[in-house]
Design an enzyme around this catalytic site. Structure first.
Site, PDB file in Angstrom:
ATOM      1  N   GLU A 306       0.788  -1.226   0.000  1.00  0.00           N
ATOM      2  CA  GLU A 306       0.000   0.000   0.000  1.00  0.00           C
ATOM      3  C   GLU A 306       0.826   1.285   0.000  1.00  0.00           C
ATOM      4  OE1 GLU A 306       0.280  -2.354   2.386  1.00  0.00           O
ATOM      5  OE2 GLU A 306       0.220  -1.525   4.406  1.00  0.00           O
ATOM      6  N   HIS A 330      -8.068  -3.865  -1.287  1.00  0.00           N
ATOM      7  CA  HIS A 330      -7.305  -4.009  -0.050  1.00  0.00           C
ATOM      8  C   HIS A 330      -6.233  -2.921   0.065  1.00  0.00           C
ATOM      9  CE1 HIS A 330      -5.419  -6.408   3.242  1.00  0.00           C
ATOM     10  NE2 HIS A 330      -4.322  -5.816   2.795  1.00  0.00           N
ATOM     11  N   GLU A 331      -5.417  -2.797  -0.971  1.00  0.00           N
ATOM     12  CA  GLU A 331      -4.326  -1.808  -0.891  1.00  0.00           C
ATOM     13  C   GLU A 331      -4.887  -0.389  -0.828  1.00  0.00           C
ATOM     14  OE1 GLU A 331      -1.838  -3.266  -0.042  1.00  0.00           O
ATOM     15  OE2 GLU A 331      -2.201  -5.256  -0.891  1.00  0.00           O
ATOM     16  N   TYR A 418      -5.162 -10.801   9.592  1.00  0.00           N
ATOM     17  CA  TYR A 418      -6.041 -10.360   8.499  1.00  0.00           C
ATOM     18  C   TYR A 418      -7.464 -10.872   8.714  1.00  0.00           C
ATOM     19  CZ  TYR A 418      -1.968  -9.165   5.513  1.00  0.00           C
ATOM     20  OH  TYR A 418      -0.831  -8.633   4.987  1.00  0.00           O
ATOM     21  N   ARG A 591       5.958 -14.388  -5.870  1.00  0.00           N
ATOM     22  CA  ARG A 591       5.059 -13.976  -4.785  1.00  0.00           C
ATOM     23  C   ARG A 591       5.108 -15.023  -3.675  1.00  0.00           C
ATOM     24  NH1 ARG A 591      -1.396 -12.749  -5.703  1.00  0.00           N
ATOM     25  NH2 ARG A 591      -1.894 -12.179  -3.551  1.00  0.00           N
TER      26      ARG A 591
END
Ligand code: BES
Ligand code: ZN
Length: 640
Positions: A306, A330-331, A418, A591
């Site tokens: 973010e 989300h970001e 989360y 990732r």
């Protein structure tokens, strides 16, 4: 360029109360001062054990970087000029470093200041103590190590274009100290500016607004300038450089990526402006000016990060149908929970990630409707249950507020901070009602904007503004259990059973018959397909796996979440035909969320999987970001 940017330096005698405003935050401070310097919290629960800084003595308020990127040497070097707010009698400031090579530190008139570099502490780096005397602006001449943990230097072959090198950074949680000499603690907010030079034709972007046009500086190089006039947590300073193109998406939104990726990225991100509007409607104004994103090469170690005004994204969210754009929601949501109101230390990471995961789902609901939102919430709930089952419901790491001894969350194990965090918010919402909950959350963001926060502050705020002395409500909410206790409080709200009713039925039928329903699969959303793959039996023989793959086309899926879920299932069952597919995936994607579990799946398969894991890792480790290397080293070990 700096002189005009630091009004606070004009008043060298700022009251000490500004240096260390207490838990009350800045709610009743005169307007204007907030912009000058953001308060730090001084309570024990706000202490950041991951930083060497002593902000009660002397703290950085502004960072001005003047750096050159050297792709051949893989170094960033130049100067960082720090503005400091210190107690009148303070003569030392302690900064964080991780492998920085500091050649010289000087005061405003160029007089050299003595400094010492302390002993290295694993996972924390080394303290740099600078004798500042009366100086309140210092300039550090330095370079970052070629293996700086935050940075990844990519060779042209690792990019989509294949012609130009690339640089990307990842600061959260404690990595920025490997390329920026400052106090690397989320509670010590700093405004910043930068001038970065890079060889042509590379373009540099950072997590701040651009100032002017790039400027030719000779030697085939250009200088790019940036300015973040809001005080931000230093983990949010980010940089990327490469062969970049830009496309506008809306009045304040746009995307950067390599030219060959631009059409696909822009199409996948076409809902972004609407997402910003939805977020503002929910929880108040977007306060950062522009919202741009950069779609990075696939070695980026996270799904997204973010970074203010410039969200960093993995290309693996591009599915062609916008089904994985929850990542963007989300970001974006972090522009409130995380970037505006920030966990004071990493024990309260859930304040960033849990609230953001809740907020993400609300944006998804606004844009894509209740069905998709409920399905994604149900997937998240299942992740939480899995994490609780794996850790054991009495394990201290299943509390939202983590004991400092648990270290710094790396975004890897997300089931608690989360998903349990989001479930907590959803539970409170359902007990007090959406209207009251939304008003409370919006007010929380407004009151603590540009400031750090702790669990204790959030708890007190919920009591003051939601519970308001109602003993029955207090009992019903179980706030302390949620925040401080392991496991799952009994008042937890479950996602509606209807969310996946059809898919769960199909999964049941598959378990009974062994034949997948390809037609139903064809009609399902990504969330539904992921649910189905989570519900097929964990143990399947080669014939069953072959049937699944051929009728559902799993190995050929262009959706990386689905491909990952399939590969994990296949490798867990020693399914040979999946190995080349897994190898291709692990050679092209870095990732951590995908890569680590696949290596772990192989390593669990003894003499079948371990040689495969070691072979693939030896070939690909060098192409992964340090974050991914660190995570995979834990499961495979470092190749010899
Ligand atoms: N801020 C995190 C990434 C992070 C967390 C980096 C902790 C380092 C330490 C980011 O917002 C994030 O949560 N990314 C997720 C997105 C997903 C939950 C939608 C990811 O990368 O998968
Ligand atoms: Zn996040």
């Amino acid at each position: 360029m700096r002189a005009a940017l630091k009004p606070f330096l004009l008043s060298l005698s700022l009251p000490l109360s500004l240096l260390a405003a207490g838990c009350s935050g800045g709610a009743d401070k005169p307007a204007g001062e907030e912009a000058i310097v953001s308060p730090i919290l001084t309570g024990e629960d706000a202490k950041d054990t991951a930083s060497f800084a002593q902000p009660e003595v002397a703290r950085v308020t502004h960072v001005a970087l003047d750096l050159a990127l050297d792709f051949a040497a893989k170094t960033v070097s130049g100067t960082a000029t720090l503005d400091i707010l210190a107690k009148p009698d303070a003569d030392t400031i302690v900064l964080d470093s991780n492998g920085l090579k500091i050649s010289r530190i000087t005061d405003e008139s160029g007089v050299e200041l003595p400094f010492t570099v302390g002993a290295r502490v694993e996972g924390k780096g080394e303290p740099v103590s600078v004798k500042i005397g009366k100086a309140r602006t210092i300039t550090i001449a330095y370079s970052a190590a070629p293996d700086a943990e935050a940075l990844q230097w990519l060779a042209p072959q690792q990019t989509a274009g294949g012609k130009q090198p690339y640089l990307l950074s990842q600061g959260q949680a404690t990595l920025n100290r490997s390329w920026i000499p400052t106090q690397d603690s989320p509670g010590i907010r700093q405004s910043w500016e930068a001038r970065i030079t890079a060889p042509k034709p590379l373009t540099v972007v950072m997590s701040a607004l651009r100032v002017g046009e790039p400027e030719d500086v000779g030697d085939n190089r250009r200088a790019f300038r940036f300015r973040m006039d809001k005080p931000v947590a230093p983990y949010l300073i980010a940089i990327a450089a490469g062969d970049l193109a830009y496309r506008e998406l809306g009045p304040r939104t746009g995307v950067w990526t390599e030219p060959s990726m631009l059409d696909a990225a822009a199409a996948e991100l076409s809902d972004t402006e609407k997402m910003v509007e939805a977020a503002e409607k929910l929880y108040g104004p977007y306060r950062w000016g522009r919202y741009e994103m950069i779609v990075l090469p696939p070695s980026f170690p996270y799904g997204g990060m973010e970074n203010p005004t410039m969200t960093f994204l993995t290309p693996t969210f591009i599915a062609g149908d916008r089904s994985l754009t929850g990542l963007v929601a989300h970001e974006l949501a972090h522009s409130w929970s995380g970037n505006l109101v920030t966990n004071a230390n990493w024990s309260d990471s859930w304040l960033n990630e849990g609230i953001t995961s809740y907020f993400e789902n609300r944006i998804v609901e606004e844009l894509y409707g209740t069905k998709r939102a409920q399905q994604e919430a149900a997937l998240s709930f299942a992740e939480m249950e899995k994490a609780l089952a794996e850790a054991g419901k009495d394990a201290p790491i299943t509390a939202l507020h983590l004991p400092p001894a648990e270290g710094v969350p790396d975004g890897e194990s997300s089931g608690i901070i989360y998903d349990k965090g989001a479930t907590f918010m959803r539970t409170v919402e359902s007990i007090v009602g959406r209207e009251k909950f939304d008003a409370w959350l919006r007010n929380w963001f407004d009151k603590h904007a540009f400031q750090p926060a702790t669990s204790a502050m959030l708890l007190a705020d919920m009591r003051a503004n939601l519970v308001k002395g109602d003993a029955a409500l207090e009992k019903k909410l179980m706030l302390e259990d949620w925040i401080y206790k392991p496991g799952l409080p009994s008042n937890v709200i479950h996602p509606p059973a209807s969310a996946f009713a059809d898919v769960d039925k199909a999964a049941g039928a598959y378990r009974a018959s062994g034949t997948p329903d390809a037609k139903a699969w064809g009609s399902w959303t990504t969330a539904e397909r992921l649910r189905f793959l989570a519900k097929v039996p964990a143990k399947l023989d080669a014939a069953k796996l072959a049937a699944l793959d051929s009728s559902l086309g799993l190995s050929r899926s262009g959706n990386k979440e689905i491909l990952f879920a399939w590969l994990e299932l296949a490798l867990n069952n020693r399914y040979d035909p999946a190995v080349p597919v897994a190898e291709k995936f692990l050679s092209s994607v870095g990732r951590t969320k995908f890569v680590k579990p696949l290596y772990a799946a192989l390593m669990k398969q003894g003499s079948w999987g371990q040689p495969i894991a070691k072979r693939i890792y030896a070939k690909n480790r060098a192409g992964y970001h340090g974050v991914t290397q660190g995570a995979v080293d834990e499961v495979v070990g470092k190749p010899a």
